[in-house]
Enzyme design. Structure first.
Site, PDB file in Angstrom:
ATOM      1  N   CYS A  40     -45.787  -4.004  57.528  1.00 44.57           N
ATOM      2  CA  CYS A  40     -46.760  -5.067  57.252  1.00 44.57           C
ATOM      3  C   CYS A  40     -46.226  -6.384  57.808  1.00 44.57           C
ATOM      4  CB  CYS A  40     -46.949  -5.151  55.736  1.00 44.57           C
ATOM      5  SG  CYS A  40     -47.927  -6.547  55.155  1.00 44.57           S
ATOM      6  N   HIS A  41     -47.140  -7.325  58.063  1.00 47.54           N
ATOM      7  CA  HIS A  41     -46.666  -8.617  58.586  1.00 47.54           C
ATOM      8  C   HIS A  41     -45.712  -9.306  57.607  1.00 47.54           C
ATOM      9  CE1 HIS A  41     -47.376 -11.745  61.734  1.00 47.54           C
ATOM     10  NE2 HIS A  41     -46.597 -12.357  60.872  1.00 47.54           N
ATOM     11  N   THR A  42     -45.853  -9.029  56.322  1.00 49.96           N
ATOM     12  CA  THR A  42     -44.968  -9.671  55.342  1.00 49.96           C
ATOM     13  C   THR A  42     -43.509  -9.243  55.558  1.00 49.96           C
ATOM     14  OG1 THR A  42     -46.816  -9.737  53.795  1.00 49.96           O
ATOM     15  CG2 THR A  42     -44.633 -10.122  52.882  1.00 49.96           C
ATOM     16  N   HIS A  62     -42.508  -2.159  52.183  1.00 52.98           N
ATOM     17  CA  HIS A  62     -43.223  -2.133  50.894  1.00 52.98           C
ATOM     18  C   HIS A  62     -44.551  -1.385  50.989  1.00 52.98           C
ATOM     19  CE1 HIS A  62     -44.819  -5.579  53.113  1.00 52.98           C
ATOM     20  NE2 HIS A  62     -45.932  -5.427  52.417  1.00 52.98           N
ATOM     21  N   GLU A  63     -44.730  -0.572  52.044  1.00 51.37           N
ATOM     22  CA  GLU A  63     -46.023   0.105  52.235  1.00 51.37           C
ATOM     23  C   GLU A  63     -45.756   1.606  52.396  1.00 51.37           C
ATOM     24  OE1 GLU A  63     -49.623  -2.041  54.447  1.00 51.37           O
ATOM     25  OE2 GLU A  63     -48.394  -0.971  55.878  1.00 51.37           O
ATOM     26  N   CYS A  92     -47.008  -2.772  33.917  1.00 45.57           N
ATOM     27  CA  CYS A  92     -46.327  -2.275  32.714  1.00 45.57           C
ATOM     28  C   CYS A  92     -47.343  -1.985  31.609  1.00 45.57           C
ATOM     29  CB  CYS A  92     -45.279  -3.275  32.234  1.00 45.57           C
ATOM     30  SG  CYS A  92     -45.951  -4.721  31.382  1.00 45.57           S
ATOM     31  N   CYS A  95     -47.219  -6.471  29.155  1.00 44.92           N
ATOM     32  CA  CYS A  95     -46.841  -7.889  29.240  1.00 44.92           C
ATOM     33  C   CYS A  95     -48.093  -8.755  29.066  1.00 44.92           C
ATOM     34  CB  CYS A  95     -46.118  -8.199  30.553  1.00 44.92           C
ATOM     35  SG  CYS A  95     -47.198  -8.280  32.009  1.00 44.92           S
ATOM     36  N   CYS A  98     -50.510  -8.271  32.002  1.00 47.23           N
ATOM     37  CA  CYS A  98     -51.229  -6.993  32.002  1.00 47.23           C
ATOM     38  C   CYS A  98     -52.300  -6.968  30.918  1.00 47.23           C
ATOM     39  CB  CYS A  98     -50.258  -5.834  31.790  1.00 47.23           C
ATOM     40  SG  CYS A  98     -49.294  -5.395  33.261  1.00 47.23           S
ATOM     41  N   CYS A 106     -48.626  -8.323  37.048  1.00 48.90           N
ATOM     42  CA  CYS A 106     -47.655  -7.976  36.007  1.00 48.90           C
ATOM     43  C   CYS A 106     -46.352  -8.736  36.261  1.00 48.90           C
ATOM     44  CB  CYS A 106     -47.377  -6.464  36.046  1.00 48.90           C
ATOM     45  SG  CYS A 106     -46.064  -5.929  34.936  1.00 48.90           S
ATOM     46  N   ARG A 110     -40.731  -9.346  37.481  1.00 51.49           N
ATOM     47  CA  ARG A 110     -40.913 -10.214  38.648  1.00 51.49           C
ATOM     48  C   ARG A 110     -39.628 -11.002  38.990  1.00 51.49           C
ATOM     49  NH1 ARG A 110     -40.858 -12.296  42.568  1.00 51.49           N
ATOM     50  NH2 ARG A 110     -42.447 -13.276  43.871  1.00 51.49           N
ATOM     51  N   CYS A 169     -50.123  -1.332  50.602  1.00 51.69           N
ATOM     52  CA  CYS A 169     -50.323  -2.774  50.777  1.00 51.69           C
ATOM     53  C   CYS A 169     -51.620  -3.086  51.521  1.00 51.69           C
ATOM     54  CB  CYS A 169     -49.133  -3.451  51.470  1.00 51.69           C
ATOM     55  SG  CYS A 169     -49.389  -5.247  51.588  1.00 51.69           S
ATOM     56  N   ARG A 364     -51.599  -1.057  62.713  1.00 53.16           N
ATOM     57  CA  ARG A 364     -50.448  -0.698  61.891  1.00 53.16           C
ATOM     58  C   ARG A 364     -49.612   0.345  62.619  1.00 53.16           C
ATOM     59  NH1 ARG A 364     -50.320  -4.539  58.752  1.00 53.16           N
ATOM     60  NH2 ARG A 364     -50.272  -4.373  56.477  1.00 53.16           N
TER      61      ARG A 364
HETATM   62  P1  NAD Z   1     -51.090  -8.982  61.548  1.00 53.76           P
HETATM   63  O1  NAD Z   1     -50.003  -9.686  62.271  1.00 53.76           O
HETATM   64  O2  NAD Z   1     -51.251  -7.528  61.766  1.00 53.76           O
HETATM   65  O3  NAD Z   1     -52.503  -9.669  61.860  1.00 53.76           O
HETATM   66  C1  NAD Z   1     -52.675 -11.057  61.977  1.00 53.76           C
HETATM   67  C2  NAD Z   1     -53.864 -11.304  62.901  1.00 53.76           C
HETATM   68  O4  NAD Z   1     -54.110 -12.724  62.936  1.00 53.76           O
HETATM   69  C3  NAD Z   1     -53.632 -10.875  64.352  1.00 53.76           C
HETATM   70  O5  NAD Z   1     -54.707 -10.075  64.798  1.00 53.76           O
HETATM   71  C4  NAD Z   1     -53.557 -12.197  65.121  1.00 53.76           C
HETATM   72  O6  NAD Z   1     -54.063 -12.090  66.441  1.00 53.76           O
HETATM   73  C5  NAD Z   1     -54.436 -13.090  64.257  1.00 53.76           C
HETATM   74  N1  NAD Z   1     -54.177 -14.529  64.425  1.00 53.76           N
HETATM   75  C6  NAD Z   1     -52.986 -15.166  64.508  1.00 53.76           C
HETATM   76  N2  NAD Z   1     -53.164 -16.484  64.616  1.00 53.76           N
HETATM   77  C7  NAD Z   1     -54.500 -16.708  64.611  1.00 53.76           C
HETATM   78  C8  NAD Z   1     -55.297 -17.884  64.666  1.00 53.76           C
HETATM   79  N3  NAD Z   1     -54.768 -19.114  64.746  1.00 53.76           N
HETATM   80  N4  NAD Z   1     -56.663 -17.738  64.617  1.00 53.76           N
HETATM   81  C9  NAD Z   1     -57.214 -16.502  64.533  1.00 53.76           C
HETATM   82  N5  NAD Z   1     -56.494 -15.352  64.469  1.00 53.76           N
HETATM   83  C10 NAD Z   1     -55.148 -15.461  64.500  1.00 53.76           C
HETATM   84  O7  NAD Z   1     -50.856  -9.289  59.988  1.00 53.76           O
HETATM   85  P2  NAD Z   1     -51.285  -8.467  58.673  1.00 53.76           P
HETATM   86  O8  NAD Z   1     -50.291  -7.400  58.388  1.00 53.76           O
HETATM   87  O9  NAD Z   1     -52.712  -8.123  58.762  1.00 53.76           O
HETATM   88  O10 NAD Z   1     -51.041  -9.619  57.561  1.00 53.76           O
HETATM   89  C11 NAD Z   1     -51.841 -10.781  57.578  1.00 53.76           C
HETATM   90  C12 NAD Z   1     -51.327 -11.796  56.580  1.00 53.76           C
HETATM   91  O11 NAD Z   1     -51.538 -11.319  55.258  1.00 53.76           O
HETATM   92  C13 NAD Z   1     -49.832 -12.083  56.674  1.00 53.76           C
HETATM   93  O12 NAD Z   1     -49.615 -13.453  56.375  1.00 53.76           O
HETATM   94  C14 NAD Z   1     -49.246 -11.236  55.559  1.00 53.76           C
HETATM   95  O13 NAD Z   1     -47.998 -11.728  55.134  1.00 53.76           O
HETATM   96  C15 NAD Z   1     -50.321 -11.405  54.518  1.00 53.76           C
HETATM   97  N6  NAD Z   1     -50.413 -10.385  53.461  1.00 53.76           N
HETATM   98  C16 NAD Z   1     -50.720 -10.816  52.198  1.00 53.76           C
HETATM   99  C17 NAD Z   1     -50.920  -9.900  51.182  1.00 53.76           C
HETATM  100  C18 NAD Z   1     -51.296 -10.365  49.822  1.00 53.76           C
HETATM  101  O14 NAD Z   1     -51.250  -9.551  48.882  1.00 53.76           O
HETATM  102  N7  NAD Z   1     -51.695 -11.610  49.640  1.00 53.76           N
HETATM  103  C19 NAD Z   1     -50.771  -8.529  51.435  1.00 53.76           C
HETATM  104  C20 NAD Z   1     -50.457  -8.125  52.733  1.00 53.76           C
HETATM  105  C21 NAD Z   1     -50.281  -9.070  53.749  1.00 53.76           C
HETATM  106  N1  AHE Z   2     -41.961 -14.476  48.669  1.00 54.20           N
HETATM  107  C1  AHE Z   2     -43.015 -15.335  49.147  1.00 54.20           C
HETATM  108  C2  AHE Z   2     -44.370 -14.898  48.667  1.00 54.20           C
HETATM  109  C3  AHE Z   2     -44.785 -13.595  49.275  1.00 54.20           C
HETATM  110  C4  AHE Z   2     -46.115 -13.175  48.680  1.00 54.20           C
HETATM  111  O1  AHE Z   2     -46.977 -14.000  48.351  1.00 54.20           O
HETATM  112  N2  AHE Z   2     -46.277 -11.872  48.549  1.00 54.20           N
HETATM  113  C5  AHE Z   2     -47.540 -11.311  48.107  1.00 54.20           C
HETATM  114  C6  AHE Z   2     -47.620  -9.931  48.641  1.00 54.20           C
HETATM  115  S1  AHE Z   2     -47.575  -9.885  50.404  1.00 54.20           S
HETATM  116  C7  AHE Z   2     -47.619  -8.234  50.718  1.00 54.20           C
HETATM  117  O2  AHE Z   2     -47.644  -8.022  52.061  1.00 54.20           O
HETATM  118  C8  AHE Z   2     -47.594 -11.206  46.580  1.00 54.20           C
HETATM  119  O3  AHE Z   2     -47.844 -10.175  46.008  1.00 54.20           O
HETATM  120  N3  AHE Z   2     -47.386 -12.319  45.932  1.00 54.20           N
HETATM  121  C9  AHE Z   2     -47.323 -12.380  44.502  1.00 54.20           C
HETATM  122  C10 AHE Z   2     -45.887 -12.405  44.053  1.00 54.20           C
HETATM  123  O4  AHE Z   2     -45.640 -12.406  42.845  1.00 54.20           O
HETATM  124  O5  AHE Z   2     -45.000 -12.425  44.921  1.00 54.20           O
HETATM  125  C11 AHE Z   2     -42.788 -16.771  48.725  1.00 54.20           C
HETATM  126  O6  AHE Z   2     -43.496 -17.642  49.247  1.00 54.20           O
HETATM  127  O7  AHE Z   2     -41.894 -16.997  47.892  1.00 54.20           O
HETATM  128 ZN    ZN Z   3     -47.793  -6.111  52.886  1.00 50.26          ZN
HETATM  129 ZN    ZN Z   4     -47.119  -6.102  32.869  1.00 51.20          ZN
END
Ligand code: NAD
Ligand code: AHE
Ligand code: ZN
Ligand code: ZN
Length: 369
Positions: A40-42, A62-63, A92, A95, A98, A106, A110, A169, A364
């Site tokens: 994943c991008h993360t 994480h995936e 859990c 908590c 939850c 949860c 954490r 994820c 992916r």
């Molecule tokens: P990825 O790198 O596969 O996809 C990102 C996409 O954004 C690409 O297609 C890229 O071309 C496009 N992009 C980049 N800059 C751009 C711009 N300025 N304008 C338009 N498009 C643009 O990433 P991913 O795995 O899909 O993850 C995306 C984001 O989501 C990451 O920041 C990741 O950390 C986050 N994420 C968050 C959670 C969550 O639970 N909140 C879960 C998973 C991933």
């Molecule tokens: N560690 C980062 C934050 C990262 C983050 O926000 N992670 C998401 C999942 S990304 C999965 O690809 C998330 O679940 N956030 C809730 C949490 O509790 O972390 C930072 O900025 O400190």
């Molecule tokens: Zn992820």
């Molecule tokens: Zn919990």
């Protein structure tokens, strides 16, 4: 025991394939053999050094999808042989979070999870006596990993782990952000910024919610074909509008969308995603993760005039109780995963997965052990 793993020794360096030592599960923990894991991008975000919680050395990932090999003392809800998906958002059930009925976040473990440690404050990973940190409570870039029982979802054994690992994820995050966080209603208009595994899964979720118009935005037009296959209706490449803010382009196209989703992690795009929302009611969901020190900005007037800013983690999904249902929906043909797997690689080639992601060549990559 020994395990093959991709170790992140320090930020900004490629992962290193090593044989590491994995200590057995303690009370309330299980040992899982990871069969496959997405990248994943993360993972790339943390490896880059931009993650304020990024600690090294660590085993990222994480995936994953795997099989329980051993259970620690007191584990009652999992057994050897169970097929499972590790959860970076545990459940859990007891908590404050939850029990609230308001969040999937949860908080039981954490604090230690953020320190790259198991709930007892120690690590199960080491190499030549040097401690290696866990990551997001999952560390799926190791063939064998140890997980707290509350961070494991048991799933149907019929599901191919090399596909449903992506429900750990990306795919769940995107679909869940639409269905649980935004609660998109039939006929609504949606804008999706960023078409990686997350953004394309938002498109998929928007189709499931029977959204009307689904506008997708990406600077890499090679992503549009998959978005079209999944059901996107309008395609915007910001590079085609060098002199116009992208929020203006979308407002001119749609009149302002009912819902927008930022799936990149770019704070300037987060602003555009909010500001392309319809006056009076449009809601923007931040999914992308931005680096240390980054902050979002907009004129407060944007909120005063009814737009709403929200965030979503793991799509608001409660992993132990709800993720098995996502697997069932994949098996029933209601959730598409196979198309999202651009390539499978052995662990030894995991750095190629990171390169391919940075170059925008894949949705992916899945690592198969
Ligand atoms: P990825 O790198 O596969 O996809 C990102 C996409 O954004 C690409 O297609 C890229 O071309 C496009 N992009 C980049 N800059 C751009 C711009 N300025 N304008 C338009 N498009 C643009 O990433 P991913 O795995 O899909 O993850 C995306 C984001 O989501 C990451 O920041 C990741 O950390 C986050 N994420 C968050 C959670 C969550 O639970 N909140 C879960 C998973 C991933
Ligand atoms: N560690 C980062 C934050 C990262 C983050 O926000 N992670 C998401 C999942 S990304 C999965 O690809 C998330 O679940 N956030 C809730 C949490 O509790 O972390 C930072 O900025 O400190
Ligand atoms: Zn992820
Ligand atoms: Zn919990």
């Amino acid at each position: 025991m020994k395990s093959r793993a991709a170790v992140a020794w320090e930020a900004g360096k490629p992962l290193s394939i090593e044989e590491v030592e994995v200590a057995g599960p303690k009370a309330g923990e299980v040992l899982v053999r990871i069969v496959a894991t997405g990248v994943c991008h993360t993972d790339a975000f943390t490896l880059s050094g931009a993650d304020p919680e990024g600690l090294f050395p660590a085993i990222l990932g994480h995936e994953g999808g795997g099989i329980v090999e051993e259970v620690g003392e007191g584990v009652t809800t999992l057994a050897v042989g169970d097929h499972v998906i590790p959860l970076y958002t545990p459940e859990c059930g007891t908590c404050e979070y939850c029990r609230s009925g308001k969040t999937n976040l949860c908080q039981r473990i954490r604090a230690t999870q953020g320190q790259g440690l198991m709930p007892d404050g120690t690590s199960r990973f080491s190499k030549d006596g040097r401690t290696i940190r866990h990551y997001m409570g999952t560390s799926t870039f190791s063939e064998y990993t140890v997980l707290p029982e509350i961070a494991v979802a048991r799933i149907d054994k019929a599901a191919p782990l090399e596909k449903v690992c992506l429900l750990g994820c990306g795919i769940t995050t995107g679909i869940g952000a639409v269905l649980n966080t935004a609660k998109v209603e039939p006929g609504a208009s949606v804008a999706v910024f960023g078409l990686g595994g997350i953004g394309l899964s938002v498109v998929q979720g928007a189709v499931m919610a029977r959204a009307g118009r689904i506008v997708v935005v990406d600077t890499n037009p090679s992503k549009f074909e998959m978005a079209r296959l999944l059901g996107a209706t309008d395609f915007v490449n910001p590079k085609d509008f060098p002199d116009t803010p992208i929020q203006q382009v979308i407002v001119e196209l749609t009149g302002g969308v009912d819902y927008s989703f930022e799936c990149i992690g770019n704070v300037d795009v987060m602003r555009a995603a909010l500001e392309c929302c319809h006056k009076g009611w449009g809601e923007s969901i931040i999914i992308g993760v931005a680096g240390a020190g980054q902050e979002i900005r907009t004129r407060p007037f944007q909120l005063v005039t009814g737009r709403v800013w929200r965030g979503s983690a793991f799509g608001g999904v409660k992993g132990r109780s709800q993720l098995p249902g996502y697997v069932d929906r994949y098996l029933a043909g209601e959730i598409r995963i196979d198309e999202m797997v651009s390539q499978e690689l052995p662990l030894e080639r995991i750095n190629e997965a990171f390169h391919a992601m940075h170059e925008g060549r894949v949705i992916r990559s899945v690592i198969r052990y």
